[in-house]
Write a protein that holds these residues in place. Structure first.
Motif, mmCIF file in Angstrom:
data_model
loop_
_atom_site.group_PDB
_atom_site.id
_atom_site.type_symbol
_atom_site.label_atom_id
_atom_site.label_comp_id
_atom_site.label_asym_id
_atom_site.label_seq_id
_atom_site.Cartn_x
_atom_site.Cartn_y
_atom_site.Cartn_z
ATOM 1 N N ALA A 162 45.155 -66.535 2.631
ATOM 2 C CA ALA A 162 46.365 -66.447 1.972
ATOM 3 C C ALA A 162 46.277 -65.439 1.015
ATOM 4 C CB ALA A 162 46.658 -67.522 1.396
ATOM 5 N N GLN A 163 45.025 -65.047 0.545
ATOM 6 C CA GLN A 163 44.799 -63.905 -0.657
ATOM 7 C C GLN A 163 44.659 -62.797 -0.008
ATOM 8 O OE1 GLN A 163 45.064 -64.408 -4.045
ATOM 9 N NE2 GLN A 163 45.154 -62.064 -3.658
ATOM 10 N N ILE A 164 43.897 -62.646 1.200
ATOM 11 C CA ILE A 164 43.987 -61.488 1.982
ATOM 12 C C ILE A 164 45.314 -60.994 2.729
ATOM 13 C CG2 ILE A 164 43.202 -60.459 4.163
ATOM 14 C CD1 ILE A 164 40.341 -62.232 3.413
ATOM 15 N N ASP A 187 44.837 -53.022 -7.295
ATOM 16 C CA ASP A 187 46.128 -53.711 -7.364
ATOM 17 C C ASP A 187 45.742 -54.954 -6.414
ATOM 18 O OD1 ASP A 187 47.475 -51.554 -8.295
ATOM 19 O OD2 ASP A 187 47.731 -50.461 -6.303
ATOM 20 N N THR A 188 44.856 -55.245 -6.070
ATOM 21 C CA THR A 188 44.498 -56.350 -5.196
ATOM 22 C C THR A 188 43.271 -57.368 -5.330
ATOM 23 O OG1 THR A 188 43.714 -54.778 -3.433
ATOM 24 C CG2 THR A 188 46.004 -55.629 -2.991
ATOM 25 N N ALA A 189 43.143 -58.398 -4.732
ATOM 26 C CA ALA A 189 42.104 -59.190 -5.122
ATOM 27 C C ALA A 189 40.671 -58.998 -4.129
ATOM 28 C CB ALA A 189 42.348 -60.703 -5.264
ATOM 29 N N TYR A 190 41.001 -59.292 -2.779
ATOM 30 C CA TYR A 190 39.803 -59.333 -2.160
ATOM 31 C C TYR A 190 39.832 -57.908 -0.942
ATOM 32 C CZ TYR A 190 39.219 -64.176 -3.046
ATOM 33 O OH TYR A 190 39.221 -65.348 -3.756
ATOM 34 N N ASP A 245 39.884 -76.384 -5.895
ATOM 35 C CA ASP A 245 39.410 -77.681 -5.718
ATOM 36 C C ASP A 245 40.626 -78.783 -5.678
ATOM 37 O OD1 ASP A 245 36.874 -76.902 -5.614
ATOM 38 O OD2 ASP A 245 36.628 -77.649 -7.824
ATOM 39 N N ASP A 246 41.663 -78.146 -6.326
ATOM 40 C CA ASP A 246 43.100 -79.011 -6.014
ATOM 41 C C ASP A 246 44.090 -78.587 -5.153
ATOM 42 O OD1 ASP A 246 45.641 -80.137 -6.491
ATOM 43 O OD2 ASP A 246 45.820 -79.974 -8.858
ATOM 44 N N LYS A 247 43.764 -79.001 -3.925
ATOM 45 C CA LYS A 247 44.340 -78.420 -2.852
ATOM 46 C C LYS A 247 46.021 -78.354 -2.753
ATOM 47 C CE LYS A 247 40.553 -77.553 -0.708
ATOM 48 N NZ LYS A 247 40.226 -76.287 -0.509
ATOM 49 N N SER A 248 46.631 -79.095 -3.877
ATOM 50 C CA SER A 248 48.156 -79.118 -3.963
ATOM 51 C C SER A 248 48.746 -77.813 -4.590
ATOM 52 C CB SER A 248 48.449 -80.314 -4.778
ATOM 53 O OG SER A 248 47.934 -80.199 -6.148
ATOM 54 N N LEU A 249 47.652 -76.989 -5.223
ATOM 55 C CA LEU A 249 48.097 -75.857 -5.783
ATOM 56 C C LEU A 249 48.449 -74.680 -4.887
ATOM 57 C CD1 LEU A 249 46.165 -76.136 -9.054
ATOM 58 C CD2 LEU A 249 48.472 -76.400 -8.800
ATOM 59 N N PRO A 250 49.376 -73.818 -5.444
ATOM 60 C CA PRO A 250 49.389 -72.522 -4.540
ATOM 61 C C PRO A 250 47.973 -71.882 -3.938
ATOM 62 C CG PRO A 250 50.950 -72.501 -6.221
ATOM 63 C CD PRO A 250 49.876 -73.518 -6.855
ATOM 64 N N LYS A 251 48.136 -71.143 -2.926
ATOM 65 C CA LYS A 251 46.913 -70.499 -2.244
ATOM 66 C C LYS A 251 46.578 -69.162 -2.852
ATOM 67 C CE LYS A 251 46.482 -74.162 1.039
ATOM 68 N NZ LYS A 251 47.336 -75.119 0.234
ATOM 69 N N THR A 252 47.507 -68.534 -3.482
ATOM 70 C CA THR A 252 46.950 -67.097 -3.813
ATOM 71 C C THR A 252 46.441 -67.394 -5.228
ATOM 72 O OG1 THR A 252 48.800 -66.198 -4.746
ATOM 73 C CG2 THR A 252 48.371 -65.990 -2.261
ATOM 74 N N ILE A 253 45.427 -66.447 -5.638
ATOM 75 C CA ILE A 253 44.796 -66.464 -7.102
ATOM 76 C C ILE A 253 46.087 -66.615 -8.182
ATOM 77 C CG2 ILE A 253 43.426 -65.281 -8.778
ATOM 78 C CD1 ILE A 253 41.745 -64.388 -6.152
#
Length: 455
Positions: A162-164, A187-190, A245-253
């Protein structure tokens, strides 16, 4: 040499590649082939980017160098990538540099979608051949140390994917906006947009703007690539906390971190401490950073996703008036090294154009508390890079003129200055002209950072 592999079988290609572990060209090629390679190496003097990878393709796999949009092993959709390692005292090996892919076509990419993008078509399956880089040795003696087939969309976590994907969209959206000339790896993470050109003056046209832009290529950032290497080596840091670790949270940093801070924006540190059941007899000096860690869900400064994205978390404390008094430092520079650098190959340029910050901003109150005012992801904007270049060039000029004791100060530029970055006045290093001078670094001016926080 006999290339004993089936180019219609992924297993055969990987097995053949693995036969080169702990071997170099010198171990597997014929004398005739080594002579040809030796002549090429002498011609380029180790100065040709990607030369080693070209030699691997041609002499180990029989793939002629090309700029084809299809993967190197087109029958099975596998792209071959060679990338250097360097030795590390604790982790055995780490990535020496980012992993660079093919060029970004500014004109075409604005019409692409992620799922059918040219990037994925070429790089979804990557045969990674890691070799040990050692300074001042012949390319023909570099040894392969690690071989891995990476399926970018299934082997990596859903969060990384999702981050890529978001990084790809960030880059493409900037190009669509006519801002390819303002692209930065920060500008970006990965997934980054790394500069890739034979000279620093190279430019190419971009859509929606008449300003030419530097040629760039997609790349996996060095910090992210290093996380993959440690995973392959079984050297992952088990004490590092993951935001996911909390899978309920959004997928990007960024979305994940914003969701964690959102309930506390506008609250005092005392109220947040009560909410999180943090109690002090006497608050330590680092209590704001400790509080930030707890908001993020950990007691550790080691946060996996920030490390993989090379994001530095900085707690900012504004005065009650909103003024920021503290400037932000970069790593110390060496007087002997900086004078031999070129601007766009300098350590400072690399830091400015790749580093990303997460600012967590508190505003002090007159009663001793502080309000959590905002958080902001930030990287140095390319529109300001020329100003930083002027300070860097003046710094180099003065060091060469034997004036390392009088480098550009905070009044000499609206954004960057140089000042001591040492334990004390005795913490010195040689200047290169017979004297020793206190260690120094480049700093971002406090007023400049304050303005960035307000924008």
């Amino acid at each position: 040499m006999i290339r004993n592999y089936d180019d219609t079988s992924i297993d055969s290609i990987v097995q053949y590649s693995s036969s080169f572990i702990d071997k170099s060209f010198s171990d597997v090629l014929s004398e005739k082939e080594l002579d040809i390679i030796s002549n090429e190496i002498n011609q380029y003097k180790n100065n040709r980017k990607g030369h080693f990878g070209d030699l691997v393709e041609k002499y180990l796999f029989g793939i002629e160098n090309n700029s084809d949009s299809a993967p190197d092993f087109s029958k099975v959709g596998v792209e071959l990538k060679t990338t250097p390692l360097k030795k590390h005292p604790k982790k055995v090996y780490v990535a020496k540099e980012r992993l660079v892919f093919s060029m970004i076509n500014y004109m075409n990419i604005i019409n692409e979608e992620w799922e059918s993008s040219s990037f994925l078509k070429k790089n979804k399956l990557l045969l990674l051949m890691f070799y040990l880089y050692e300074k001042d040795i012949d390319l023909s003696t570099y040894e392969f140390k690690l071989i891995h087939l990476l399926d970018l969309l299934s082997e990596t976590s859903k969060e990384d994917i999702a981050q890529i994907q978001q990084d790809w969209k960030t880059i493409v959206n900037k190009i669509k906006a006519g801002e390819a000339h303002l692209l930065s790896e920060g500008d970006t993470a990965y997934l980054g947009a790394a500069t890739k050109a034979s000279t620093s003056k190279s430019r190419r046209p971009q859509p929606n703007s008449d300003k030419p832009a530097k040629p760039r290529a997609f790349s996996l950032k060095q910090s992210y690539l290093n996380s993959l290497i440690q995973k392959y080596l079984g050297k992952e840091d088990r004490e590092t906390f993951s935001l996911f670790d909390d899978k309920s949270l959004p997928k990007t940093i960024e979305e994940n971190i914003h969701s964690r801070f959102a309930p506390y924006i506008g609250c005092t540190n005392t109220d947040i401490e009560k909410e999180l059941e943090i109690f002090y007899e006497k608050r330590p000096k680092s209590h704001r950073r400790l509080l930030v860690n707890r908001i993020l869900g950990t007691n550790s400064n080691k946060i996996e996703e920030l490390e993989k994205a090379d994001i530095t978390l900085r707690v900012i404390a504004l005065e009650p008036s909103g003024v920021l008094k503290e400037s932000i430092s970069f790593p110390k520079f060496d007087y002997l090294t900086i004078v031999d650098e070129l601007w766009e190959e300098s350590a400072f340029y690399e830091q400015l154009t790749t580093k990303r910050f997460l600012f967590v901003v508190f505003r002090k109150q007159k009663d001793g508390n502080a309000i959590l005012e905002k958080i902001k992801f930030w990287n140095f904007p390319m529109k300001d890079i020329h100003e930083a270049q002027l300070v860097w060039e003046e710094t180099v000029k003065r060091i060469k003129a034997h004036k390392a004791d009088a480098l550009p100060g905070i009044k000499d530029s609206p954004s960057v200055h140089v000042r001591p970055h040492a334990r004390d006045s005795k913490d010195t290093i040689p200047t290169g002209y017979g004297t020793y001078e206190v260690k120094k670094s480049f700093w971002l001016n406090a007023k400049y950072i304050q303005k960035q926080l307000e924008d």
